[in-house]
Design an enzyme around this catalytic site. Structure first.
Site, PDB file in Angstrom:
ATOM      1  N   ASP A   1      37.850  38.964  39.045  1.00  0.00           N
ATOM      2  CA  ASP A   1      37.803  38.778  37.585  1.00  0.00           C
ATOM      3  C   ASP A   1      36.565  39.451  36.983  1.00  0.00           C
ATOM      4  OD1 ASP A   1      36.731  36.445  39.126  1.00  0.00           O
ATOM      5  OD2 ASP A   1      35.889  35.936  37.185  1.00  0.00           O
TER       6      ASP A   1
ATOM      7  N   ARG B   1      29.264  41.556  22.678  1.00  0.00           N
ATOM      8  CA  ARG B   1      29.335  42.637  23.644  1.00  0.00           C
ATOM      9  C   ARG B   1      30.548  43.534  23.387  1.00  0.00           C
ATOM     10  NH1 ARG B   1      30.572  39.656  29.437  1.00  0.00           N
ATOM     11  NH2 ARG B   1      32.627  38.898  28.869  1.00  0.00           N
TER      12      ARG B   1
ATOM     13  N   GLY C   1      36.823  31.856  29.169  1.00  0.00           N
ATOM     14  CA  GLY C   1      36.507  30.452  28.889  1.00  0.00           C
ATOM     15  C   GLY C   1      35.413  30.292  27.852  1.00  0.00           C
TER      16      GLY C   1
ATOM     17  N   ARG D   1      40.577  43.219  33.498  1.00  0.00           N
ATOM     18  CA  ARG D   1      39.982  43.203  34.836  1.00  0.00           C
ATOM     19  C   ARG D   1      41.077  43.273  35.897  1.00  0.00           C
ATOM     20  NH1 ARG D   1      35.983  39.248  33.176  1.00  0.00           N
ATOM     21  NH2 ARG D   1      35.894  39.630  30.956  1.00  0.00           N
TER      22      ARG D   1
ATOM     23  N   ASP E   1      30.292  41.564  33.490  1.00  0.00           N
ATOM     24  CA  ASP E   1      29.936  40.153  33.674  1.00  0.00           C
ATOM     25  C   ASP E   1      28.660  40.003  34.499  1.00  0.00           C
ATOM     26  OD1 ASP E   1      31.912  39.249  32.098  1.00  0.00           O
ATOM     27  OD2 ASP E   1      32.867  37.980  33.594  1.00  0.00           O
TER      28      ASP E   1
ATOM     29  N   ASP F   1      31.907  24.191  29.037  1.00  0.00           N
ATOM     30  CA  ASP F   1      31.599  23.878  27.643  1.00  0.00           C
ATOM     31  C   ASP F   1      31.769  25.038  26.650  1.00  0.00           C
ATOM     32  OD1 ASP F   1      29.489  25.457  28.372  1.00  0.00           O
ATOM     33  OD2 ASP F   1      28.006  23.841  28.397  1.00  0.00           O
TER      34      ASP F   1
ATOM     35  N   LYS G   1      30.269  36.294  23.443  1.00  0.00           N
ATOM     36  CA  LYS G   1      30.179  35.454  24.644  1.00  0.00           C
ATOM     37  C   LYS G   1      29.331  34.235  24.303  1.00  0.00           C
ATOM     38  CE  LYS G   1      29.196  35.610  29.583  1.00  0.00           C
ATOM     39  NZ  LYS G   1      28.908  36.508  30.699  1.00  0.00           N
TER      40      LYS G   1
ATOM     41  N   GLY H   1      40.484  33.208  32.946  1.00  0.00           N
ATOM     42  CA  GLY H   1      40.571  33.581  31.529  1.00  0.00           C
ATOM     43  C   GLY H   1      39.221  33.505  30.838  1.00  0.00           C
TER      44      GLY H   1
HETATM   45  P1  AMP Z   1      31.868  34.165  35.402  1.00  0.00           P
HETATM   46  O1  AMP Z   1      31.221  33.540  36.587  1.00  0.00           O
HETATM   47  O2  AMP Z   1      30.981  34.269  34.198  1.00  0.00           O
HETATM   48  O3  AMP Z   1      32.538  35.437  35.719  1.00  0.00           O
HETATM   49  O4  AMP Z   1      33.003  33.125  34.943  1.00  0.00           O
HETATM   50  C1  AMP Z   1      34.098  32.760  35.740  1.00  0.00           C
HETATM   51  C2  AMP Z   1      35.084  32.010  34.883  1.00  0.00           C
HETATM   52  O5  AMP Z   1      34.494  30.797  34.411  1.00  0.00           O
HETATM   53  C3  AMP Z   1      35.558  32.744  33.642  1.00  0.00           C
HETATM   54  O6  AMP Z   1      36.883  32.381  33.432  1.00  0.00           O
HETATM   55  C4  AMP Z   1      34.656  32.204  32.570  1.00  0.00           C
HETATM   56  O7  AMP Z   1      35.221  32.316  31.284  1.00  0.00           O
HETATM   57  C5  AMP Z   1      34.521  30.753  32.983  1.00  0.00           C
HETATM   58  N1  AMP Z   1      33.264  30.157  32.512  1.00  0.00           N
HETATM   59  C6  AMP Z   1      32.026  30.339  33.012  1.00  0.00           C
HETATM   60  N2  AMP Z   1      31.125  29.631  32.331  1.00  0.00           N
HETATM   61  C7  AMP Z   1      31.797  28.952  31.359  1.00  0.00           C
HETATM   62  C8  AMP Z   1      31.425  28.054  30.327  1.00  0.00           C
HETATM   63  N3  AMP Z   1      30.177  27.679  30.143  1.00  0.00           N
HETATM   64  N4  AMP Z   1      32.408  27.588  29.528  1.00  0.00           N
HETATM   65  C9  AMP Z   1      33.686  27.951  29.700  1.00  0.00           C
HETATM   66  N5  AMP Z   1      34.106  28.785  30.645  1.00  0.00           N
HETATM   67  C10 AMP Z   1      33.174  29.298  31.484  1.00  0.00           C
HETATM   68 MG    MG Z   2      33.643  36.682  34.857  1.00  0.00          MG
END
Ligand code: AMP
Ligand code: MG
Length: 635
Positions: free
Chosen positions: A336, A249, A163, A256, A346, A197, A185, A161
């Site tokens: 995702d 963005r 995050g 996805r 992403d 975080d 973001k 989801g």
């Molecule tokens: P990504 O690698 O950016 O595609 O992220 C994979 C998952 O981790 C997604 O669900 C993101 O929302 C979550 N995520 C990555 N970094 C963070 C962060 N700093 N805080 C909260 N969720 C994160």
């Molecule tokens: Mg992602």
């Protein structure tokens, strides 16, 4: 043959057995129509409207089920910010951005302003700045975070989801009628933050901001970036403590493959169907906007879910063809991060290829090379099969998909076998279509990059593959190769010697025959051999150009080639320098310079002559220590 693809594009594709389909054991154009897959880019067509006057909506939250713990915006507003948790039977959670008193708008993309239909200059208003820094939202379009899951590095990772991404609203460009979902973001935690975080660091935000707009300028389907805001007092702990930022963005949809993976693995058939219908009706704009039925449909007429699946497969094949033709690597092609619109999505440890190396992965943590350049077409197909599994029940039912017994209680025992067979056939044929679209579009793009207006059957084997082989063997820079070729006065190069002199332009200090410790004699011999090989290829290229009508007219060819072969790409070394200058030296102009170059990558020069040397440095040789730079996933 396309040599830079594993021989068996489907070999690595393992199929799981979908729960609803116990026996599902999945097996694995016309060129002019392919270009129509590229979403049009809009630029400078009109003056745009103010932020206040931009038509806004929230079609997503209007049509999909909310997190049952906060079923309305009012509930979300009344409750304290939720902690992490599992969210079931829902496509999103209402959640607003976290406010941050200190912020500095660092840059906006004029091209993205044009795409959404926003008046340039709106970035000066307090309204805009507050919105894109997370300090303002519209009550009537209450913000939300999407719920999705995903396969990460080939393994099911469960619920993921948004995050740290929060969607604000959708806007519709009054001129083009294109709808974009605005998303921040790095604007705070959501129920999907798990143990993280909710922040994004400036480093990764600069990278995402620039590359989104660079890819769009190269006509590669991608999500977009409207603005970049620094949060100077907000810090995040990564390998070191770093300042945070927010990218605003845009995408026509942020859905996805992982959005479908999650309800499928939870056996939530209701939500899968709702999502699929939503994508058909509200993302693509109706069944007639999807892939058309084929002339020959062995299992009878396709239902809307089959057409949706094929459309998603085709779009992704098209996008991968662009990535391969332009040497772009996403670095984390988990499900995702794979868009149902075929958008590049992403941006973490992405990279544009330096010296051509098909095994290169830009992701420092990708030890198995799963997300290497060579593997991208296979991996996206792997992701498409995951999507096929999630939709199999819907398209396998064919014309009976809306029957009451099926919608209320699922597949009856007698239907399992025919349905399974049908679904297998559909995925199988989609696989062939994926290959065809990918190869067709790849060939088309490569032929344009080489200055051909037509495509000959022999081009792949006689022109593209040998050029790539040379680049790999001699360690030539992938992008420079095409741009330098564009500039070559090949018409005058009848003599081998002239071509040998020209061959010199393709080397750089990191080319393969400059091995440390080589004796001078070996080096000279290796270089002479390399020069000869390039000169030979140039001879063949000249011969091939001569077969095109007016192919040896240098001026026309140069112009056409330069319009598809960028001079500037935001390589990792450029982005590293940019980050360092913005973050540590407090510079701002360099950000606007690199953005401008990214938005107009095919130019020869961007600023006044006094800036040309610096521009050429940024377009030029990768500093030796930075060739093949990798990044970690931390962002
Ligand atoms: P990504 O690698 O950016 O595609 O992220 C994979 C998952 O981790 C997604 O669900 C993101 O929302 C979550 N995520 C990555 N970094 C963070 C962060 N700093 N805080 C909260 N969720 C994160
Ligand atoms: Mg992602």
């Amino acid at each position: 043959m396309y040599r830079y693809l594993p021989q068996q594009i489907f070999q690595q594709t393992q199929h799981r057995t979908p729960r609803a389909l116990p026996r599902l054991l999945l097996l694995a154009r016309n060129i002019s129509t392919l270009m129509s897959l590229t979403p049009p880019t809009f630029g400078g067509v009109d003056q745009g409207v103010s932020l206040a006057n931009l038509p806004k909506s929230h079609v997503f939250t209007d049509n999909l089920p909310p997190d049952p713990s906060t079923p309305t915006a009012k509930d979300a507003e009344a409750k304290p910010r939720p902690g992490p948790g599992l969210v079931k039977n829902a496509a999103f959670t209402y959640i607003k951005p976290e406010k941050t008193a200190d912020y500095e708008l660092l840059a906006v993309s004029p091209a993205a302003f044009d795409s959404v239909g926003l008046k340039r200059g709106e970035e000066e208003t307090e309204d805009f700045r507050a919105l894109v820094s997370g300090n303002k939202f519209y009550e009537e379009h209450y913000p939300w975070a999407q719920c999705y899951g995903g396969y990460q590095f080939g393994h099911w990772a469960g619920q993921l989801g948004d995050g740290r991404a929060i969607s604000l609203f959708e806007s519709t460009n009054p001129t083009t009628q294109v709808r974009y979902e605005w998303q921040l973001k790095g604007a705070g935690t959501t129920p999907y933050s798990r143990f993280a975080d909710g922040k994004a660091v400036l480093r990764s935000s600069i990278r995402e901001f620039i590359v989104s707009e660079a890819l769009n300028a190269l006509h590669i389907p991608t999500t977009r970036a409207l603005s970049l805001t620094l949060l100077p007092k907000k810090k995040a702990q990564r390998e070191i403590v770093e300042p945070c930022a927010i990218v605003c963005r845009l995408a026509q949809s942020w859905i996805r493959v992982g959005t479908f993976d999650l309800p499928y693995t939870r056996n939530d058939r209701n939500l899968t169907r709702k999502l699929a219908d939503y994508v058909i009706d509200h993302v693509y704009g109706g069944v007639d906007k999807l892939a058309p039925p084929r002339d020959d449909e062995p299992d009878g007429p396709p239902n809307r879910y089959e057409l949706l699946y094929r459309e998603i497969v085709r779009r992704n094949a098209n996008t991968v063809a662009y990535w391969q033709a332009y040497g772009f690597m996403n670095g984390v092609l988990n499900t995702d991060n794979t868009s149902i619109l075929g958008l590049s999505l992403d941006f973490g440890p992405f990279s544009f290829m330096d010296n051509f190396d098909p095994s290169f992965t830009p992701n420092h943590d990708d030890e198995s090379l799963r997300y290497s350049y060579r593997n991208q077409p296979t991996i996206i197909w792997w992701n498409m099969v995951r999507l096929g599994e999630a939709l199999a029940e819907l398209f396998g039912m064919g014309s009976r998909v809306d029957e009451e017994t099926f919608t209320s209680s699922g597949i009856e025992q007698d239907d399992v076998e025919p349905l399974t067979k049908r679904a297998e056939g559909i995925i199988d044929r989609a696989g062939q279509e994926y290959k065809d679209v990918f190869i067709g579009q790849y060939k088309l793009l490569m032929s344009r990059r080489l200055g051909f207006r037509t495509l000959q059957d022999t081009d792949m084997d006689e022109m593209f593959s040998p050029a790539l082989d040379l680049m790999e063997k001699l360690g030539l820079d992938f992008n420079h190769f095409f741009r330098r070729l564009s500039d070559l006065p090949i018409s005058a190069m009848e003599e081998t010697e002239a071509r040998a002199r020209a061959a010199d332009h393709f080397f750089n200090a990191n080319s393969a025959f400059y091995m440390p410790g080589m004796s001078e004699k070996t080096r000279v011999e290796a270089r002479d051999k390399a020069v000869k090989e390039i000169a030979d290829w140039l001879g063949k290229w000249r011969g091939r150009l001569a077969q095109e009508e007016g192919g040896l007219d240098d001026e026309t060819r140069k112009r056409e080639m330069k319009s598809v072969n960028p001079k500037f790409l935001p390589k990792n070394w450029v982005l590293d320098e940019l980050i360092s200058r913005v973050q540590r030296e407090g510079e701002r102009d360099i950000l606007h310079k690199i953005l401008d170059m990214s938005l107009r990558p095919f130019e020869d020069h961007w600023g006044p002559q006094s800036e040309w040397d610096e521009e050429d440095r940024l377009c030029g040789e990768v500093p030796p220590q930075d060739v093949g730079m990798q990044c970690s996933c931390s962002s």
